[in-house]
Every structure is written in structure tokens, then in C-alpha cells.
Enzyme design. Sequence first.
Site, PDB file in Angstrom:
ATOM      1  N   GLU A 177       0.801  -1.237   0.000  1.00 30.28           N
ATOM      2  CA  GLU A 177       0.000   0.000   0.000  1.00 30.28           C
ATOM      3  C   GLU A 177       0.831   1.282   0.000  1.00 30.28           C
ATOM      4  O   GLU A 177       1.167   1.819   1.057  1.00 30.28           O
ATOM      5  CB  GLU A 177      -0.951   0.034   1.213  1.00 30.28           C
ATOM      6  CG  GLU A 177      -1.842   1.278   1.207  1.00 30.28           C
ATOM      7  CD  GLU A 177      -2.754   1.426   2.424  1.00 30.28           C
ATOM      8  OE1 GLU A 177      -2.596   0.647   3.393  1.00 30.28           O
ATOM      9  OE2 GLU A 177      -3.594   2.324   2.410  1.00 30.28           O
ATOM     10  N   LYS A 219      -2.694  -1.858  -3.058  1.00 32.35           N
ATOM     11  CA  LYS A 219      -3.711  -0.971  -2.471  1.00 32.35           C
ATOM     12  C   LYS A 219      -3.172   0.436  -2.618  1.00 32.35           C
ATOM     13  O   LYS A 219      -2.064   0.728  -2.171  1.00 32.35           O
ATOM     14  CB  LYS A 219      -3.927  -1.310  -0.993  1.00 32.35           C
ATOM     15  CG  LYS A 219      -4.814  -0.293  -0.265  1.00 32.35           C
ATOM     16  CD  LYS A 219      -5.305  -0.825   1.065  1.00 32.35           C
ATOM     17  CE  LYS A 219      -6.133   0.215   1.795  1.00 32.35           C
ATOM     18  NZ  LYS A 219      -6.859  -0.325   2.948  1.00 32.35           N
TER      19      LYS A 219
HETATM   20  P1  13P Z   1      -9.261   4.591   4.515  1.00 34.18           P
HETATM   21  O1  13P Z   1     -10.149   3.951   3.483  1.00 34.18           O
HETATM   22  O2  13P Z   1     -10.021   5.180   5.682  1.00 34.18           O
HETATM   23  O3  13P Z   1      -8.266   5.523   3.909  1.00 34.18           O
HETATM   24  O4  13P Z   1      -8.440   3.419   5.193  1.00 34.18           O
HETATM   25  C1  13P Z   1      -7.883   2.454   4.402  1.00 34.18           C
HETATM   26  C2  13P Z   1      -6.609   1.975   4.961  1.00 34.18           C
HETATM   27  O5  13P Z   1      -6.464   0.827   5.284  1.00 34.18           O
HETATM   28  C3  13P Z   1      -5.494   2.914   5.076  1.00 34.18           C
HETATM   29  O6  13P Z   1      -4.326   2.200   5.348  1.00 34.18           O
END
Ligand code: 13P
Length: 340
Positions: A177, A219
Site C-alpha cells: 500500500e 492498495k
Molecule cells: P481509509 O479507506 O479510511 O483511507 O483506510 C484504508 C486503509 O487501510 C489505510 O491504510
Amino acid sequence: MNTSQITETAVELVAPGKGILAADESSNTIKRRFDSINVESTEENRRNYRELLFRTEGVNEFISGIILYDETIRQNGADGAPLVQVIRDRGIIPGIKVDTGVKPLAGAPGEQVTEGLDGLRERLAEYAGLGARFTKWRATYAIGPGIPSRYCNDVNAHALARFAALSQEAGLVPIVEPEVLMDGSHDITQCFEATESALREVYAHLAAHRVVLEGALLKTNMVLSGKDAACRAGPEEVGEKTVVCLKRAVPASVPGIVFLSGGQGDDEATANLNALNRYAAEAGAPWELSFSFGRGLQAAPLKAWSGNMANKERTRKAFYHRAYVTAAARRGAYSPEMEE
Ligand code: 13P
């Protein structure tokens, strides 16, 4: 490493019409969320709230996986059943956040690096034993004058790649991510450029670290105007720019890309997810484009709950509704009328 097992899990997580619930708020983050509804962040309150979400009838139609925090993966529900079992019994895949958070990057004002590699191999083995089948590691990139720097891109991509390789070694699907933050007044072009360079660096490092791309998910953020930009791009522009950016930087062997909501309003995140899926359906895209929302799925049920278990049904209804409309957006089948 059992490549076919992790590849199958990755594909299952982005199954058509389904996406991921991010319920992995760290202790500090969940406290901030609970502060917003004037609820004390005790272990019991955190358990009760999350258990309510996990036990929402029918939500497994839209939710393929749930990302947990270290505390939650060890918790039992009110009836004594482990929460991991509650999740599994609904045909949902349990996952775990394994980074330990962001810290200021030395010598780089305004930039951050994510920690958590020390002892990670041992922690992954433990989480696999507790039932996790996938993992998540989040890196953040702020936009500002001269940033994100190459230095920030390099160190975060390196950490993401080490995390991903170790996760696959443990038989777990890594969700890599890189998040370009939406804080600030930058325009959508600056977000496009920051996202493209972060992603290119991430995939260069994943290749160098021998990560099997078929068994790893991305992600990331949608390509958006800054939160405080004077004129913010609408869904059609967000949809097109996001898909064009991803096509430049993400290999076709990646099975799916799941978006974070990142502080967008829940209806905004849903409309943007819908628009980018519609754009992809026309322009073609090699991966599933799904969601891994935290706030985008939880803002409404959190408010409905407000710390009171008497609001159980309202909370579940609110969560079911967000899951339903977000899953529709994931197919490009969302319309604002569905909010009524
Ligand atoms: P949000 O969708 O609230 O941004 O959170 C997703 C997430 O896992 C951030 O690391």
C-alpha cells in the site's frame, strides 16, 4: 512458498463484485475515530464495535476479506468465539496489518517512512498460525514543494518490497500500500505525478526482491485533487486519470488493485470508484479494480453506533448499505439514487 495458494487467495480477495473492509485502525487511529463520536476507546468498546460489523448478516455478498489489527486478531467475540472464526464462518478471508506505523524520514522534512521490518518473519509466522491469509503494509507520501522526493520513494519502496517478499515466504498474500495523501491544496496533476513515480519505484523494487506479482495485490490512492484545492476534479476526471496513471506503472500480472478511501467522503469515494470502473470497462484495464475502504465503509455505521449497543440494528443496516453501494461501484453499477 506455495505460489498457487497465494495466487488463489489474491484472486479470491478481488472476486467480481467484492472488496475488502479495512478494520485495521491502529490504537491511535481508532481512538481518533471514537473521539469523533465521544466514545472512550476501551478494549471492550473496540471489540463490540468491530464484532457488530463482522456479524452483519449478508455482508459477505460484498466483502471478500477483512484487514485486522494485532489486538483484534487475538480477540474473542462476546460469546467466546475467536473473531477470526466469526469472520471465516461467513466465508470472509481474515488479514492483518503488519507495519508498525509511519515515522519522520531522517533528513527529509515533511516526509515519512514506515517501520516494522524487525522481527517481521517471526510475527508473520505467528499471524499465519492465528488464521491470517493476507497482510498489509502502508507507506505514505505527502505532496508539497519538492516532495515526494526520490529518497522517500526509494526507502518506502524498499520496505514494501521486503515486507512483500517475507509475506509470500510465509504463505501470505501481501497487500502493498503506497498512499499518496490527499492533504493539501495541490491539483490532480500533482497527485498523478506523485502516484506514478511512487508506483514505478514500488514495482521496480518488488521485481528486485523476487516478489511473485500474481500473488500480491496493490492498495493505493485514487488520483485526486488535494482536499483543500480551490477546484476539485469530479468523478469522470478522477476515473480517467486514475486508470491512465495505473496503466503506466502497474504490471498486468497483478490480479487486482484495491483503493483506499483516504479521507474522501463516503459518497465521494463511492462515486469515484464507480467512475474509474466505468472508464476501465471502456478503455480496458488488465486488473480487477476494487476497494479496501476504512472510513468509506465505516463512517456511517460508526456514527449510527455511537457507542450504544441499543443501536445495533441501525449500525448493521448502515454498514450493509455502504457495503452494498460500494460493491455496486466496484462493478460500475452505482448511482446516487441508491443512497436513498
Ligand atoms: P481509509 O479507506 O479510511 O483511507 O483506510 C484504508 C486503509 O487501510 C489505510 O491504510
